[in-house]
Design a protein around this motif. Structure first.
Motif, mmCIF file in Angstrom:
data_model
loop_
_atom_site.group_PDB
_atom_site.id
_atom_site.type_symbol
_atom_site.label_atom_id
_atom_site.label_comp_id
_atom_site.label_asym_id
_atom_site.label_seq_id
_atom_site.Cartn_x
_atom_site.Cartn_y
_atom_site.Cartn_z
ATOM 1 N N UNK A 139 12.421 7.386 1.544
ATOM 2 C CA UNK A 139 13.705 8.086 1.494
ATOM 3 C C UNK A 139 14.238 8.410 2.888
ATOM 4 N N UNK A 140 13.367 8.355 3.879
ATOM 5 C CA UNK A 140 13.789 8.683 5.245
ATOM 6 C C UNK A 140 14.123 7.435 6.049
ATOM 7 N N UNK A 141 14.326 6.328 5.370
ATOM 8 C CA UNK A 141 14.741 5.073 5.981
ATOM 9 C C UNK A 141 16.006 4.585 5.275
ATOM 10 N N UNK A 142 16.705 3.673 5.915
ATOM 11 C CA UNK A 142 17.845 3.068 5.229
ATOM 12 C C UNK A 142 17.322 2.270 4.045
ATOM 13 N N UNK A 143 18.229 1.946 3.138
ATOM 14 C CA UNK A 143 17.835 1.182 1.959
ATOM 15 C C UNK A 143 17.186 -0.136 2.374
ATOM 16 N N UNK A 144 17.778 -0.806 3.356
ATOM 17 C CA UNK A 144 17.234 -2.078 3.823
ATOM 18 C C UNK A 144 15.885 -1.930 4.489
ATOM 19 N N UNK A 145 15.726 -0.881 5.308
ATOM 20 C CA UNK A 145 14.450 -0.666 5.990
ATOM 21 C C UNK A 145 13.343 -0.313 5.006
ATOM 22 N N UNK A 146 13.685 0.425 3.952
ATOM 23 C CA UNK A 146 12.660 0.775 2.964
ATOM 24 C C UNK A 146 12.209 -0.472 2.193
ATOM 25 N N UNK A 147 13.149 -1.385 1.890
ATOM 26 C CA UNK A 147 12.773 -2.643 1.265
ATOM 27 C C UNK A 147 11.853 -3.429 2.200
ATOM 28 N N UNK A 148 12.221 -3.454 3.471
ATOM 29 C CA UNK A 148 11.445 -4.229 4.432
ATOM 30 C C UNK A 148 10.044 -3.647 4.611
ATOM 31 N N UNK A 149 9.931 -2.323 4.572
ATOM 32 C CA UNK A 149 8.622 -1.671 4.655
ATOM 33 C C UNK A 149 7.745 -2.097 3.477
ATOM 34 N N UNK A 150 8.362 -2.231 2.307
ATOM 35 C CA UNK A 150 7.640 -2.695 1.132
ATOM 36 C C UNK A 150 7.110 -4.109 1.340
ATOM 37 N N UNK A 151 7.986 -5.015 1.786
ATOM 38 C CA UNK A 151 7.587 -6.412 1.963
ATOM 39 C C UNK A 151 6.503 -6.572 3.029
ATOM 40 N N UNK A 152 6.619 -5.808 4.119
ATOM 41 C CA UNK A 152 5.714 -5.993 5.250
ATOM 42 C C UNK A 152 4.393 -5.243 5.097
ATOM 43 N N UNK A 153 4.389 -4.160 4.346
ATOM 44 C CA UNK A 153 3.193 -3.322 4.273
ATOM 45 C C UNK A 153 2.508 -3.346 2.901
ATOM 46 N N UNK A 154 3.285 -3.211 1.855
ATOM 47 C CA UNK A 154 2.691 -3.129 0.516
ATOM 48 C C UNK A 154 2.285 -4.497 -0.023
ATOM 49 N N UNK A 155 3.067 -5.544 0.271
ATOM 50 C CA UNK A 155 2.743 -6.891 -0.192
ATOM 51 C C UNK A 155 1.674 -7.482 0.726
ATOM 52 N N UNK A 156 0.543 -7.838 0.149
ATOM 53 C CA UNK A 156 -0.594 -8.233 0.980
ATOM 54 C C UNK A 156 -1.103 -9.643 0.715
ATOM 55 N N UNK A 157 -0.478 -10.375 -0.186
ATOM 56 C CA UNK A 157 -0.987 -11.702 -0.533
ATOM 57 C C UNK A 157 -1.905 -11.616 -1.729
ATOM 58 N N UNK A 158 -2.256 -12.790 -2.309
ATOM 59 C CA UNK A 158 -3.027 -12.862 -3.543
ATOM 60 C C UNK A 158 -2.425 -11.921 -4.577
ATOM 61 N N UNK A 159 -1.092 -11.979 -4.701
ATOM 62 C CA UNK A 159 -0.397 -11.095 -5.616
ATOM 63 C C UNK A 159 0.715 -11.808 -6.365
ATOM 64 N N UNK A 160 1.081 -11.245 -7.509
ATOM 65 C CA UNK A 160 2.260 -11.677 -8.248
ATOM 66 C C UNK A 160 3.380 -10.711 -7.902
ATOM 67 N N UNK A 161 4.450 -11.223 -7.297
ATOM 68 C CA UNK A 161 5.556 -10.385 -6.853
ATOM 69 C C UNK A 161 6.831 -10.808 -7.578
ATOM 70 N N UNK A 162 7.309 -9.926 -8.438
ATOM 71 C CA UNK A 162 8.513 -10.177 -9.227
ATOM 72 C C UNK A 162 9.651 -9.353 -8.621
ATOM 73 N N UNK A 163 10.692 -10.030 -8.151
ATOM 74 C CA UNK A 163 11.759 -9.374 -7.411
ATOM 75 C C UNK A 163 13.095 -9.572 -8.122
ATOM 76 N N UNK A 164 13.766 -8.468 -8.390
ATOM 77 C CA UNK A 164 15.090 -8.525 -9.010
ATOM 78 C C UNK A 164 16.145 -8.191 -7.967
ATOM 79 N N UNK A 165 16.870 -9.218 -7.509
ATOM 80 C CA UNK A 165 17.938 -9.103 -6.524
ATOM 81 C C UNK A 165 17.499 -8.369 -5.248
#
Length: 249
Positions: A139-165
């Motif tokens: 919540x303390x980041x822009x909408x775009x930065x929070x999405x990017x934090x998700x992609x760069x930190x939470x997504x780690x590989x060997x995963x199923x990632x379902x993305x809606x828009x």
């Protein structure tokens, strides 16, 4: 690149179990003539105009797999408003071994997910969830930065990632960077299923692309998608297009 055998291989739609095919969500164009959908082990796209059923379909795939309808990993169970359809009850997912990781990104409810993370982190004991998202409140980041934090930190590989828009919060530059990040994760065994309007995000090579239209779902190539043709036509002939759109002589 090694092709993973994990994840979702095919969706089977049990149309015969639908009691009233004239009720939503069974009336969405995406379900017209649908029997099954095969998924690429790396990337599968759902493309098409608004109202064709992309988000409804991808939500049902995610819920059928076990994700929370509002997004997150399989461990999230918060509910802000029960707005998801019953479509997942009519799907069977043929799958290989499960990935170690997984996440459902639903752009419209990402704010609710960020709030739930903060609420869980306020509870006594246990590790702080936000550390898996880069350590800074979403919540303390822009909408775009929070999405990017998700992609760069939470997504780690060997995963199923379902993305809606996912493009909803990303600039064109970040959309291109997302392709790079996807490629890194795919190299680590990830599978992506993405609903998108973005011709940039849609450009990952050798993917399966399904175009959703009033006639149902059809497999197509990147340059034959309506999203590519419309964007390409506008960018290469924007002056003429503006005159048409604004009804100028």
């Amino acid at each position: 690149m090694v092709q993973s055998t994990k994840g979702i291989r095919e969706l089977i739609y049990h149309r015969e179990k639908v009691a009233d095919p004239h009720q939503y969500p069974f009336t969405i164009p995406a379900l017209r003539h649908l029997k099954s959908l095969k998924f690429h082990p790396r990337v599968t796209y759902l493309s098409g105009e608004n109202g064709m059923g992309k988000s409804t379909l991808i939500e049902a795939i995610a819920v059928a797999y076990g994700f929370n309808p509002e997004g997150g990993s399989r461990n999230f169970n918060f509910a802000t408003r029960a707005s998801h359809s019953a479509l997942h009850n009519y799907f069977t997912l043929a799958r290989g071994p499960k990935h170690r990781d997984g996440f459902f990104l639903r752009s419209e409810s990402f704010f609710n997910l960020a709030t739930n993370i903060e609420d869980l982190d306020k509870e006594e004991g246990g590790a702080k969830l936000i550390r898996s998202y880069g350590g800074v409140s979403l919540h303390e980041q822009s909408h775009g930065e929070s999405f990017w934090a998700l992609f760069m930190n939470r997504f780690t590989g060997d995963g199923l990632y379902i993305l809606d828009e996912p493009e909803a919060a990303l600039s064109p530059t970040r959309q291109m960077a997302l392709l790079t990040r996807m490629h890194e994760l795919i190299g680590a065994g990830a599978q992506f299923i993405i609903a998108t309007h973005s011709p940039i995000i849609l450009a990952y090579p050798h993917a399966i692309i399904y175009e959703l239209s009033a006639n149902g779902i059809s497999k197509t190539s990147y340059t034959d998608t309506e999203n590519f043709k419309i964007f390409h036509g506008f960018m290469t002939g924007h002056e003429a297009m503006i005159k048409i759109l604004l009804d100028e002589e």
